[in-house]
Design a protein around this motif. Structure first.
Motif, PDB file in Angstrom:
ATOM      1  N   ARG A 148       1.048  -0.843  -0.244  1.00 40.78           N
ATOM      2  CA  ARG A 148      -0.053   0.382   0.434  1.00 40.78           C
ATOM      3  C   ARG A 148       0.714   1.352  -0.125  1.00 40.78           C
ATOM      4  O   ARG A 148       0.455   2.023  -0.454  1.00 40.78           O
ATOM      5  N   GLU A 149       2.222   1.172   0.562  1.00 39.46           N
ATOM      6  CA  GLU A 149       3.144   2.207   0.780  1.00 39.46           C
ATOM      7  C   GLU A 149       3.484   2.702  -1.392  1.00 39.46           C
ATOM      8  O   GLU A 149       4.272   3.402  -1.393  1.00 39.46           O
ATOM      9  N   MET A 150       3.883   1.117  -1.334  1.00 38.90           N
ATOM     10  CA  MET A 150       3.945   1.381  -3.180  1.00 38.90           C
ATOM     11  C   MET A 150       3.847   3.005  -3.642  1.00 38.90           C
ATOM     12  O   MET A 150       4.166   3.345  -4.870  1.00 38.90           O
ATOM     13  N   GLN A 151       2.649   3.005  -3.676  1.00 41.85           N
ATOM     14  CA  GLN A 151       1.416   4.493  -3.947  1.00 41.85           C
ATOM     15  C   GLN A 151       1.165   5.297  -3.583  1.00 41.85           C
ATOM     16  O   GLN A 151       0.190   5.131  -2.446  1.00 41.85           O
ATOM     17  N   ASP A 152       1.584   6.698  -3.513  1.00 45.94           N
ATOM     18  CA  ASP A 152       1.215   7.226  -2.685  1.00 45.94           C
ATOM     19  C   ASP A 152      -0.079   8.557  -3.210  1.00 45.94           C
ATOM     20  O   ASP A 152       0.129   8.305  -3.847  1.00 45.94           O
ATOM     21  N   THR A 153      -0.236   7.796  -1.869  1.00 48.40           N
ATOM     22  CA  THR A 153      -2.257   7.964  -2.391  1.00 48.40           C
ATOM     23  C   THR A 153      -2.870   9.341  -1.582  1.00 48.40           C
ATOM     24  O   THR A 153      -2.879   9.582  -0.848  1.00 48.40           O
ATOM     25  N   PHE A 154      -3.879   9.775  -2.886  1.00 49.55           N
ATOM     26  CA  PHE A 154      -4.229  10.607  -2.403  1.00 49.55           C
ATOM     27  C   PHE A 154      -5.886  10.718  -1.453  1.00 49.55           C
ATOM     28  O   PHE A 154      -6.810  10.212  -1.996  1.00 49.55           O
ATOM     29  N   PHE A 155      -6.305  10.790  -0.076  1.00 49.58           N
ATOM     30  CA  PHE A 155      -6.935  10.166   0.717  1.00 49.58           C
ATOM     31  C   PHE A 155      -8.050  11.006   0.658  1.00 49.58           C
ATOM     32  O   PHE A 155      -7.819  12.607   1.089  1.00 49.58           O
TER      33      PHE A 155
END
Ligand code: DAH
Length: 339
Positions: A148-155
């Motif tokens: 899940r940390e592979m992609q920096d996500t806009f939450f």
């Protein structure tokens, strides 16, 4: 009033004049000495003396009406032609038209779909704002999994998590939940990652997801399909290379490279002097993912891939900076006006 006077009056009133020729017809018929009204004057002598006065008055009234209408038509035609004089200066240079044209990213997406439609794929779509299930959990990213940390996500919201989708793989889940195999689908769309904008990366970009689920689908089918795609999208001599990789939702997984379309293997800064450029990831759909969507993984198997539309377009047209796609610079866009 005699019948013929009545009839001529109606005719005068209803006569339409929209050109010089029609105006002349009107004049000949109602105004000139040989006109029907002139004839009525000529008939005066044969009218019985006691009716002559009334007859004369009627014919005179008709004559006045015809003259008034004639003047009206003259004025009308004049004001019409005046308008033309005012607005159409035929000596002016033509106004250049500024028709838009197809954006290069759109052209690539359309070509992509065209290639896959011919081999039986349809097109599906999903929302850009996704829940945790579709973007991560159903795709075999367990909670707290390092992937899940592979992609920096806009939450957008946490607990429950709602985010801008980080990939179009979420659409795979939506399709598999709603359709029974065989499934052959392409899902194009925008994706979002919290990345600094540079010549090679953007926080908003486009992907094309592919999914094929049926009985007996193998890695050989994946390879053959992507070979076919690369040769159709680029040239017949385009080479494809699979590099072992890892994605939570595929097993085995691979990165897809194609031979560099810019330098053709000579070495350039686009391929970092390797002769190969990565265009996406692919693999065999993990049985867990099939089961998460209610598909029996002992009966069905499938492959999936996800590719970057920007990257594919850059290689297609030799574009060196990804920011050009969204800067709306007319000088850039005009270069694609023939698409
Ligand atoms: N979703 C992956 C990404 O955004 C790309 C990808 C890799 C998609 C492998 C797939 C796949 O469908 O099988 O990096």
């Amino acid at each position: 009033m005699s019948n013929s006077i009545q009839e001529i009056k109606k005719e005068v009133e209803g006569f339409v004049v929209s050109s010089e020729t029609e105006l002349e017809t009107f004049r000949m018929r109602f105004i000139s000495r040989k006109s029907v009204i002139g004839e009525l004057f000529g008939n005066m002598k044969s009218v019985p003396a006691e009716e002559r006065k009334a007859y004369g008055q009627d014919v005179n009234a008709l004559k006045d009406l015809a003259e008034a209408r004639f003047q009206f038509h003259i004025d009308n035609l004049k004001s019409g032609s005046k308008k033309v004089e005012n607005h159409a200066d035929l000596t002016l240079p033509p106004i250049e038209d500024h028709f838009g044209s197809i954006h290069p990213l759109t052209a690539t997406r359309q070509r992509f779909i065209e290639i896959f439609e011919r081999i039986g794929f349809n097109v599906s779509s999903g929302p850009e704002i996704e829940g945790d299930w579709y973007n991560f959990t159903a795709l075999n990213f367990p909670e707290n999994h390092p992937a899940r940390e592979m992609q920096d996500t806009f939450f957008i919201e946490k607990n429950p998590d709602i985010a801008l989708r980080t990939h179009t793989s979420s659409v795979q889940i939506r399709v598999m939940e709603n359709e029974k195999p065989p499934i052959r689908t392409l899902s194009p769309g925008r994706v979002f990652r919290n990345e600094a904008i540079s010549a090679r990366a953007h926080c908003v970009f486009h992907q094309m997801e592919g999914l094929y689920i049926d009985k007996g689908v193998s890695f050989a089918d994946l390879k053959q399909t992507l070979y076919h795609f690369a040769k159709e999208m680029y040239t017949k001599d385009t080479q494809v290379r699979f590099r072992p990789s890892y994605f939570p939702f595929t097993e085995p997984s691979a990165e897809i490279d194609i031979s560099c379309q810019i330098c053709h293997g000579e070495g350039c800064n686009i391929c970092k002097y390797s002769g190969w450029v990565e265009i996406g990831g692919a693999g065999m759909v993990d049985p867990n993912v099939l089961e998460n969507c209610g598909i029996d993984s002992t009966i069905y198997s499938g492959f999936a891939f996800g590719m970057g539309i920007e990257r594919i377009t850059m290689l297609r047209y030799g574009i060196k900076d990804l920011r050009l796609f969204t800067e709306n610079d007319i000088r850039f866009l005009k270069q694609f006006s023939s698409l």
